[in-house]
Motif scaffolding. Structure first.
Motif: not given
Length: 397
Positions: A214-241
């Motif tokens: 979500s923070s990569m789509l809608y950066p909540p920090f000013s300035p953004p911490i994760i560089p804009p345009g970053t695309r990660l290889r994958g995201a796995y969520m086990m039993s996400p709460w």
């Protein structure tokens, strides 16, 4: 869409963690003595009840212990009983004769490396614990098992654990701020290519993975911490709460059926999940803006539009007998799948919350033919890194 921007978090008061006096300590010990009666009873009825009859004796014992402790001990007592993430990690690493490697991050987060520190291909693991508990000792052998199995496939992968601050020391957005700093550290300091970085997380850690996306789509920090345009290889969520209240999507406030029908089959009770969720929600500074990050099942239907721009692959898993089952189904079907063509979902038959981990609570490998999720996780992670390896070979040719 307009969002509030957060700046650097305040100095944290770590003395609040596990802070309790001796009367409460004695009461905790008295409550734990009930286990002397609960455990033999659960073993006795295990062949007869749905929650246990497909499990071997080791799993019955381990699942019962976990359920009892999380039901019996409120937040501060649970913290005292379990210890700290750094302490648990260090003790395990010494026992396994592995290096203890800790990277200090800006904002008081930490990276705890499992085995040798490798930065060519990296898994960043966000541990669960309802944003109140530390890293738990059975998570470490699970990811060490995955690491060794990847080595057998010719993949040398570094695994870094995201150690973040928890309630009452820190509330949202501090864990997210620390996780963003971890990704910045890995990509900008350790020079990990985003295409060689996969996020994984269980339970609240799965929630934190969803927050990172979500923070990569809608950066909540000013300035953004994760560089804009970053695309990660994958995201796995086990039993996400991803439901703090037990309710469904934005359109409904009704409690989901699995929170009722699986209340006595899961390793976590509905009461515990809702109580912890209340703690998380009560700490929000700006609920209107923060809820889509923290409680994503209630986010707008198009919240994850553009998800494929920030992560290449997504995998969500849940268990048939866990309270969060229906929430995880809704989250995947309504929030993730419409916005990502490489999104996968798996529901483990007879599975409970974080089911693969509990094999390593009582053993050192997956237990029994029922455990179909662990090999799926291994394959999914391996495929992500192997795809990159194939792409590199093509470029060389």
């Amino acid at each position: 869409m307009t969002f509030l921007s957060y700046s650097a978090p305040p100095k944290l008061d770590h003395s609040k963690y596990a802070a309790m006096g001796w009367p409460r300590y004695l009461w905790m010990k008295i409550k734990l003595m009930r286990l002397l009666f609960v455990l033999p009873f659960e073993i006795l009825v295990s062949p007869l009840v749905a929650r246990s009859k497909t499990k071997n004796l080791k799993r019955v014992v381990g699942d019962t212990l976990f359920r009892f402790v999380t039901d019996a001990l409120p937040d501060v007592e649970l913290q005292y009983f379990l210890g700290t993430s750094v302490g648990i990690y260090s003790e395990w690493a010494r026992k396994e004769k592995l290096p203890i490697t800790i990277d200090e991050l800006q904002g008081e987060g930490k990276l705890l490396w499992i085995g040798p520190k490798r930065t060519e291909k990296v898994i960043l693991f966000c541990h669960g614990g309802a944003y109140i508990a530390p890293l738990q000792n059975f998570m470490l052998p699970f990811w060490r098992f995955i690491q060794l199995e990847l080595e057998r496939r010719g993949l040398e992968v570094g695994i870094a654990i995201m150690s973040y601050s928890v309630i009452p020391v820190a509330h949202f957005p501090i864990p997210l701020w620390q996780a963003n700093q971890a990704i910045k550290h890995l990509t900008c300091v350790e020079n990990v290519k985003p295409s060689n970085l996969q996020l994984v997380g269980d339970s609240a850690g799965g929630n934190l993975v969803s927050q990172i996306l979500s923070s990569m789509l809608y950066p909540p920090f000013s300035p953004p911490i994760i560089p804009p345009g970053t695309r990660l290889r994958g995201a796995y969520m086990m039993s996400p709460w991803i439901s703090m209240t037990g309710a469904g999507s934005q359109e409904s406030n009704e409690i989901l059926l699995s929170f009722i029908e699986n209340d006595h089959t899961d390793v976590l009770s509905t009461d515990s999940l809702v109580r912890w969720g209340s703690d998380v929600l009560s700490g929000l500074q700006n609920p209107f803006f923060d809820v889509p990050f923290v409680d994503p099942i209630r986010a707008p239907s198009d919240w994850y539009k553009g998800l494929s721009d920030v992560v290449e692959r997504v995998f969500v898993s849940t268990g048939e007998f866990e309270c969060l089952r229906d929430a995880d189904r809704v989250f995947f079907k309504e929030k993730i799948q419409p916005w990502h063509g490489k999104a996968e979902f798996f529901e483990l038959k007879g599975g409970v919350h974080n089911d693969p981990f509990f094999d390593f609570y009582v053993g050192d490998r997956p237990l029994g033919a029922r455990q179909k999720l662990t090999p799926m996780i291994l394959d999914w992670v391996a495929n992500g890194f192997e795809d990159d390896k194939v792409e590199e070979n093509r470029r060389e040719i």
